[in-house]
Design a protein around this motif. Structure first.
Motif, PDB file in Angstrom:
ATOM      1  N   LEU A  30       0.861  -1.171   0.000  1.00  0.00           N
ATOM      2  CA  LEU A  30       0.000   0.000   0.000  1.00  0.00           C
ATOM      3  C   LEU A  30       0.900   1.224   0.000  1.00  0.00           C
ATOM      4  N   ASP A  31       0.795   1.998  -1.064  1.00  0.00           N
ATOM      5  CA  ASP A  31       1.681   3.140  -1.218  1.00  0.00           C
ATOM      6  C   ASP A  31       1.206   4.273  -0.315  1.00  0.00           C
ATOM      7  N   ILE A  32       1.799   4.333   0.875  1.00  0.00           N
ATOM      8  CA  ILE A  32       1.367   5.385   1.803  1.00  0.00           C
ATOM      9  C   ILE A  32       2.516   5.701   2.757  1.00  0.00           C
ATOM     10  N   ASN A  33       2.729   7.003   2.992  1.00  0.00           N
ATOM     11  CA  ASN A  33       3.805   7.423   3.885  1.00  0.00           C
ATOM     12  C   ASN A  33       3.265   7.529   5.312  1.00  0.00           C
ATOM     13  N   PRO A  34       3.816   6.736   6.249  1.00  0.00           N
ATOM     14  CA  PRO A  34       3.269   6.745   7.613  1.00  0.00           C
ATOM     15  C   PRO A  34       3.416   8.091   8.307  1.00  0.00           C
ATOM     16  N   LYS A  35       4.306   8.946   7.808  1.00  0.00           N
ATOM     17  CA  LYS A  35       4.520  10.231   8.493  1.00  0.00           C
ATOM     18  C   LYS A  35       3.565  11.321   7.998  1.00  0.00           C
ATOM     19  N   SER A  36       2.846  11.055   6.905  1.00  0.00           N
ATOM     20  CA  SER A  36       1.947  12.091   6.375  1.00  0.00           C
ATOM     21  C   SER A  36       0.838  12.404   7.372  1.00  0.00           C
ATOM     22  N   ILE A  37       0.455  13.673   7.367  1.00  0.00           N
ATOM     23  CA  ILE A  37      -0.701  14.082   8.168  1.00  0.00           C
ATOM     24  C   ILE A  37      -1.952  13.759   7.346  1.00  0.00           C
ATOM     25  N   VAL A  38      -2.929  13.119   7.981  1.00  0.00           N
ATOM     26  CA  VAL A  38      -4.107  12.651   7.238  1.00  0.00           C
ATOM     27  C   VAL A  38      -4.839  13.804   6.551  1.00  0.00           C
ATOM     28  N   ARG A  39      -4.857  14.965   7.190  1.00  0.00           N
ATOM     29  CA  ARG A  39      -5.571  16.106   6.628  1.00  0.00           C
ATOM     30  C   ARG A  39      -5.078  16.451   5.224  1.00  0.00           C
ATOM     31  N   HIS A  40      -3.779  16.155   4.972  1.00  0.00           N
ATOM     32  CA  HIS A  40      -3.216  16.524   3.671  1.00  0.00           C
ATOM     33  C   HIS A  40      -3.436  15.463   2.599  1.00  0.00           C
ATOM     34  N   LEU A  41      -4.075  14.358   2.946  1.00  0.00           N
ATOM     35  CA  LEU A  41      -4.216  13.264   1.985  1.00  0.00           C
ATOM     36  C   LEU A  41      -5.482  13.417   1.150  1.00  0.00           C
ATOM     37  N   SER A  42      -5.444  12.846  -0.054  1.00  0.00           N
ATOM     38  CA  SER A  42      -6.635  12.827  -0.891  1.00  0.00           C
ATOM     39  C   SER A  42      -7.587  11.758  -0.363  1.00  0.00           C
ATOM     40  N   VAL A  43      -8.819  11.769  -0.896  1.00  0.00           N
ATOM     41  CA  VAL A  43      -9.812  10.798  -0.437  1.00  0.00           C
ATOM     42  C   VAL A  43      -9.327   9.377  -0.697  1.00  0.00           C
ATOM     43  N   GLY A  44      -8.725   9.158  -1.878  1.00  0.00           N
ATOM     44  CA  GLY A  44      -8.239   7.823  -2.213  1.00  0.00           C
ATOM     45  C   GLY A  44      -7.163   7.354  -1.242  1.00  0.00           C
ATOM     46  N   GLN A  45      -6.273   8.277  -0.884  1.00  0.00           N
ATOM     47  CA  GLN A  45      -5.210   7.928   0.063  1.00  0.00           C
ATOM     48  C   GLN A  45      -5.784   7.639   1.445  1.00  0.00           C
ATOM     49  N   ARG A  46      -6.774   8.438   1.825  1.00  0.00           N
ATOM     50  CA  ARG A  46      -7.397   8.204   3.132  1.00  0.00           C
ATOM     51  C   ARG A  46      -8.038   6.826   3.171  1.00  0.00           C
ATOM     52  N   GLN A  47      -8.636   6.441   2.049  1.00  0.00           N
ATOM     53  CA  GLN A  47      -9.239   5.119   1.992  1.00  0.00           C
ATOM     54  C   GLN A  47      -8.172   4.042   2.172  1.00  0.00           C
ATOM     55  N   ARG A  48      -7.015   4.282   1.565  1.00  0.00           N
ATOM     56  CA  ARG A  48      -5.911   3.332   1.706  1.00  0.00           C
ATOM     57  C   ARG A  48      -5.493   3.224   3.184  1.00  0.00           C
ATOM     58  N   VAL A  49      -5.495   4.370   3.881  1.00  0.00           N
ATOM     59  CA  VAL A  49      -5.163   4.336   5.309  1.00  0.00           C
ATOM     60  C   VAL A  49      -6.178   3.470   6.057  1.00  0.00           C
ATOM     61  N   GLU A  50      -7.439   3.622   5.701  1.00  0.00           N
ATOM     62  CA  GLU A  50      -8.475   2.804   6.342  1.00  0.00           C
ATOM     63  C   GLU A  50      -8.239   1.316   6.077  1.00  0.00           C
ATOM     64  N   ILE A  51      -7.867   0.995   4.849  1.00  0.00           N
ATOM     65  CA  ILE A  51      -7.612  -0.409   4.519  1.00  0.00           C
ATOM     66  C   ILE A  51      -6.403  -0.909   5.321  1.00  0.00           C
TER      67      ILE A  51
END
Lengths: 499, 356
Positions: free
Chosen positions: A127-148
């Motif tokens: 899952l292409d996601i940076n653990p240090k990113s602040i969720v507020r700055h993520l797109s909806v698709g990325q946020r969904q990836r965080v949920e997954i």
């Protein structure tokens, strides 16, 4: 053996049977679609599996073992994770913090350690996601990836996705599907709730169709066409269509809408260059699965919401930019989609009946109580409202509340009637009454727009049917030529037809 | 999943409370308040029954304290009416305190320059001046609310502190008493003083003003289309908007009326009681107005009764403290307890207990 098996699951809310003896089996390593119209019971069934609701009767087995799931915590413990349409993320926190939230093993939070752990998990599941990113700055698709990731991090073996593409742009949908495909190969089992046929046929292995709370059947995706799925989903054969008269084609176009564009509450496009027109004495049915822009269309045509561009003309006069009271003065009769947002519950019946035209019911700023009472008594009689004028509206039944709203609007003989979901939640008698009233408006010569998710309703009283899909009218057909299958295909985006 | 759950007693929401609930509310609230405050009264070494006798009945027994109840309830009626306009429209104006002081400043300013001007001119000028000043002070939070959706509870509340400093600045600066040097303005002109209703008492024209404002509130709320619009906006904003009512304009108007009337409360205190401006003109009448409006269920006569009741408890607290030697603050504690209990009872009237 199935990884999840639900046997004869029934869920009753008050008098509503949301799930009626539903059987559902999920194999290990498959993507299984749960397909159905709005209100078919898909989400309810999955909320039961995730412990958000408890079934009234029926059994759930996980890995062949009978289980009791009382809360999402139980579900997670048993390896079931769910990603809902509304993400449960804390925007100011980092991805890593969100992922471990409520799932930490020690009292002290070691930022670096959790970032490392979450980063490793993200790698493991690709899952292409940076653990240090602040969720507020993520797109909806990325946020969904965080949920997954959150679900997988909690060792989910079964992942429930509730209409995961509803909030995504097309590119994000592709990327989600790639992710799901990979996870399937790793042995994850996915339940994919949807009402979009193209997505279901694209990504899933098997499909279970729900209709009116019942399971219609489970099929292998490769063996079934979109047309067959649409028929299973809508599943009605005959209709008692009785229309007395044909529309005179010379009748004047009263309402014309052109190039209407609008955003939804989240700021995403809800209507895209929508175009339609209605003649005098015609009922135009707007068919479509909920959430494809119907709400926005009704709000705009009621004057409550402003479009970003486009033209709304009534008898060649433009309405864009006017406020709700001007809409009604210019001849638009508006029935609100949500009854409770159309009446003030703590005011009385007679006050609610006068509310839309207060200037006519007052002299020098003082209410003309006599006129208001007289009006209320007449409307209560003419529209068979079972209530006293002094009753508070919130004490009325849904049907009577709807009659109050109909009375307020129809008694003024508007040239255009906007009726979004006018029978939703009403009993048979009240539903019949409302449809009869709309037909009478048609006979009187009004242009009626009936927005409904109920195909029976659309087919039984419309003259023409326009299908709305993702904010566009994907086709308009005469009611005589309409079949549920054809409408079903159009409603799920599989077929476009230009009238 | 347990299907054979035992029946339990549950609170169930009901839309139609039975008719006998309404008159029971004040009685229940009083009993609840009595029980809760009794503990404190016992701690102060007094008998709760004696104490409540002094609280609620002794002030009614002689003319002097009877008139004092009316005097004390005057500013509470006015701020209660002020708050009711705003709350009925769903605009939570907690700034009546500051708006009252704005009115008091205006009244003092006008009153000081009325020497030689007849009362028939001076009084209306002061009342209008106080109304405009209160309105002006209410304008900023109201605009922030309708233009930018800034929470009015926060802004109106903070404006009170700003006003407290303004009053202090005026009293320590331009209006400081030249003779004593106290932070106290010079007296207003004799013609600007509210006339007494009964000689040798403190009861003055302000009381009549309060009654008139209550009657106007009743007429506006029940008889005018603007009143219906305010109530519709307050009770169901989406439905009001759908029906074509201009929601923001209604809120703005209600907020300004509310501020203006709170300003009149300041006028009444300056012209009827103090005759000059001091920093302590109001011991929180603006805040008590919120309590009164809530206890009065935003109903004109309810507001009147609640204000009278608070006037009674205020007066009673003084009688009580003199008679039994307990702190006068018991009065305030009782008022606050009363509010909490009454709110609790009002909330519970929508529920019934059922076994299911």
């Amino acid at each position: 053996m199935y990884i999840v098996e639900m046997q004869k699951v029934t869920k009753i809310f008050g008098e509503l049977v949301a799930n009626d003896h539903v059987d559902f089996q999920l194999r290990k390593g498959e993507i299984h679609a749960l397909l159905g119209e709005n209100g078919a019971g898909k989400t309810t069934l999955m909320r039961i599996l995730y412990g958000l609701y408890q079934q009234t009767t029926g059994d759930i087995f996980i890995d062949g073992e009978k289980v009791t799931i009382n809360s999402p915590k139980d579900a997670i413990k048993k390896g079931v994770g769910m990603v809902t349409q509304h993400f449960a993320l804390v925007p100011p926190m980092t991805v890593a913090e969100n992922v471990v939230l409520g799932y930490t093993d020690s009292f002290v939070l070691d930022q670096a350690a959790i970032e490392k752990k979450v980063g490793e998990a993200a790698n493991q599941f690709s899952l292409d996601i940076n653990p240090k990113s602040i969720v507020r700055h993520l797109s909806v698709g990325q946020r969904q990836r965080v949920e997954i990731l959150k679900a997988l991090y909690r060792n989910a073996k079964v992942l429930i996705l509730d209409e995961p593409t509803a909030v995504l742009v097309p590119q994000e949908v592709d990327s989600l599907f790639e992710t799901l495909d990979r996870l399937r190969k790793d042995g994850l089992s996915v339940i994919f709730i949807s009402h979009k046929l193209d997505e279901v046929t694209k990504i899933t292995d098997r499909v279970t169709v729900l209709r009116d709370g019942k399971s219609i059947g489970t099929v292998d995706t490769v063996n079934v066409t979109q047309k067959q799925l649409a028929a299973m989903m809508v599943g009605r054969d005959t209709f008692g269509v009785t229309r007395q008269t044909e529309i005179n084609p010379d009748n004047k176009k009263i309402l014309e809408v052109e190039d209407l564009c609008a955003l939804d509450d989240k700021g995403l496009p809800a209507l895209k260059n929508l175009k339609l027109s209605i003649r005098s004495g015609e009922i135009l049915g707007i068919a479509g699965v909920g959430g494809n822009g119907q709400k926005e269309l009704a709000e705009i045509l009621s004057g409550v919401k402003a479009p970003i561009s486009g033209v709304i003309k009534i008898n060649d006069k433009n309405l864009v930019g006017k406020d709700p009271s001007e809409f009604s003065k210019m001849g638009i009769g508006r029935i609100p989609e949500d009854r409770h947002e159309g009446v003030v519950g703590d005011l009385t019946v007679y006050e609610n009946l006068a509310l839309e035209h207060l200037d006519e019911y007052s002299k020098n700023g003082f209410l003309d109580k006599q006129a208001i009472r007289k009006n209320a008594n007449e409307l209560i009689k003419n529209f068979q409202i079972k209530a006293k004028p002094t009753d508070r509206i919130r004490t009325l039944s849904g049907g009577n509340m709807q009659k109050v709203l109909l009375a307020r609007v129809l008694s003024r003989q508007p040239e255009v009637v906007i009726a979004p979901q006018p029978t939703r939640g009403l009993d048979v008698g009240a539903t019949e009454y409302v449809r009869q009233q709309l037909l009478e408006q048609r006979t009187r010569g009004a242009a009626v727009m009936l927005i409904s998710e109920d195909l029976d309703e659309i087919l039984s009283i419309s003259d023409r049917i326009a299908v709305i899909y993702e904010g566009e009218i994907v086709g308009t057909i005469n009611a005589q030529n309409a079949t549920p299958e054809k409408l079903g295909l159009m409603m799920s985006g599989a077929l476009r037809e230009k009238a | 999943m347990e299907n054979n759950e035992k029946p339990r007693w549950r609170l169930v929401k009901t839309d139609n409370p039975p008719f006998w609930v309404k008159p029971l509310i004040p009685v229940l609230a009083l009993i609840g308040t009595f029980i809760l405050t009794s503990v404190l009264i016992l701690l102060a070494d007094a008998n709760p029954f004696d104490a409540y006798y002094y609280f609620l009945f002794a002030p009614l027994e002689n003319k002097v304290s009877l008139l004092e109840i009316l005097v004390k309830s005057t500013p509470l009626m006015i701020t209660g009416v002020a708050v009711t306009y705003a709350f009925a429209t769903g605009y939570y104006n907690i700034g009546a305190e500051g708006q009252l002081y704005a009115g008091a400043i205006a009244a003092t300013g006008i009153g000081m320059s009325m020497h030689g001007v007849p009362a028939i001119v001076a009084l209306p000028l002061m009342i209008v001046g106080g109304f405009v000043a209160g309105m002006a002070w209410a304008l900023i939070p109201a605009l922030l609310k309708v233009k930018l959706a800034v929470d009015e509870v926060v802004t109106t509340l903070l404006m009170n502190s700003v006003m407290a400093y303004i009053v202090s600045a005026i009293l320590n600066g331009p209006w400081r008493d030249p003779n004593s040097g106290w932070p106290q303005s010079p007296d207003i002109a004799p013609s600007a003083v509210f006339f007494k209703l009964i000689p040798r008492s403190r009861l003055n024209f302000g009381f009549i003003l309060a009654i008139v404002l209550i009657i106007i509130l009743w007429i506006v709320m029940t008889r005018t289309s603007f009143g219906l619009k305010m109530r519709a906006v307050g009770l169901g904003k989406p439905a009001a908007k759908f029906a074509g009512i201009k929601v923001n304009r209604t809120i703005l108007t209600a907020a300004l009326i509310s501020g203006g009337i709170a300003g009149i409360a300041g006028v009444a205190e300056v012209a009827g009681i103090h005759f000059h401006l001091i920093g302590e003109i109001s011991p929180g009448y603006g805040y008590t107005g919120v309590i009164i409006a809530t206890l009065g269920s935003l109903n004109a006569f309810g507001v009147g009764l609640a204000a009278m009741f608070f006037g009674l408890v205020d007066t009673g607290a003084q009688t009580l403290s003199r008679a039994l030697g307990v702190p006068v603050y018991l009065g305030e504690v009782t008022q606050a307890t009363m509010l909490l209990v009454a709110l609790g009872v009002l909330l519970l009237q929508r529920y019934r207990i059922r076994r299911m």
